[in-house]
Design a protein around this motif. Structure first.
Motif, PDB file in Angstrom:
ATOM      1  N   GLY A  44       0.738  -1.149   0.062  1.00  0.00           N
ATOM      2  CA  GLY A  44      -0.032  -0.004   0.044  1.00  0.00           C
ATOM      3  C   GLY A  44       0.943   1.249  -0.067  1.00  0.00           C
ATOM      4  N   THR A  45       1.958   1.236  -0.079  1.00  0.00           N
ATOM      5  CA  THR A  45       3.085   2.432   0.299  1.00  0.00           C
ATOM      6  C   THR A  45       2.344   3.254   1.175  1.00  0.00           C
ATOM      7  N   PRO A  46       2.592   3.144   2.496  1.00  0.00           N
ATOM      8  CA  PRO A  46       2.058   4.053   3.485  1.00  0.00           C
ATOM      9  C   PRO A  46       2.700   5.434   3.340  1.00  0.00           C
ATOM     10  N   ASP A  47       1.921   6.394   3.991  1.00  0.00           N
ATOM     11  CA  ASP A  47       2.423   7.879   3.691  1.00  0.00           C
ATOM     12  C   ASP A  47       3.700   7.923   4.674  1.00  0.00           C
ATOM     13  N   LEU A  48       3.216   7.615   5.917  1.00  0.00           N
ATOM     14  CA  LEU A  48       4.400   7.794   7.011  1.00  0.00           C
ATOM     15  C   LEU A  48       4.722   6.330   7.667  1.00  0.00           C
TER      16      LEU A  48
END
Length: 149
Positions: A44-48
């Motif tokens: 999901g390619t986390p934002d942080l």
């Protein structure tokens, strides 16, 4: 709205470094928290990403992720397309969260409505909730706007 205008508008929608994401990053950085941005090796390619806490944060746009608040409307044209798209997005979100948790990561979702507009959460409370979550052993946190539903 013409197809061309809609195409131009949609091409300007960002996937990372969005306005709500930048607001959250500013609050967390001011609180002394340090993080990694957009690690593509995680589902999901986390934002942080907070490696020290084995925790990630997604900043979800209410429209794109069909939150259910007043910001999550379905466009009047091509409703079948949009309904299908939003369902796929929600399904993908659940898969990403499950994959991350199976890898031992804890997940937080901060909704756009918590960061802007009339339903915005007090920044001090928002940071306090996230810091508290990071320091506890809670697998999932969701932060929504005050009057989001």
């Amino acid at each position: 709205m013409t197809d061309f205008k809609r195409s131009v508008l949609m091409s300007r929608v960002r996937q990372k470094d969005t306005g709500p994401e930048l607001v959250l990053r500013k609050y967390l950085h001011a609180a002394g928290l340090r993080y990694v941005l957009h690690n593509r090796s995680l589902p999901g390619t986390p934002d942080l990403i907070f490696p020290r806490f084995k925790a990630v944060i997604f900043v979800h746009g209410c429209f794109w992720h069909a939150h259910g608040c007043r910001r999550a409307t379905i466009p009047a044209s091509r409703q079948d397309f949009w309904t299908s798209k939003f369902l796929r997005n929600k399904f993908r979100d659940v898969e990403d969260i499950n994959s991350l948790q199976n890898l031992g990561w804890r997940v937080c979702i901060v909704w756009e409505c918590a960061l802007k507009g009339k339903s915005k959460v007090n920044p001090d409370l928002l940071v306090s909730d996230i810091v508290g979550w990071l320091k506890q052993d809670v697998r999932f946190l969701q932060v929504e706007g005050r009057r989001s539903h």
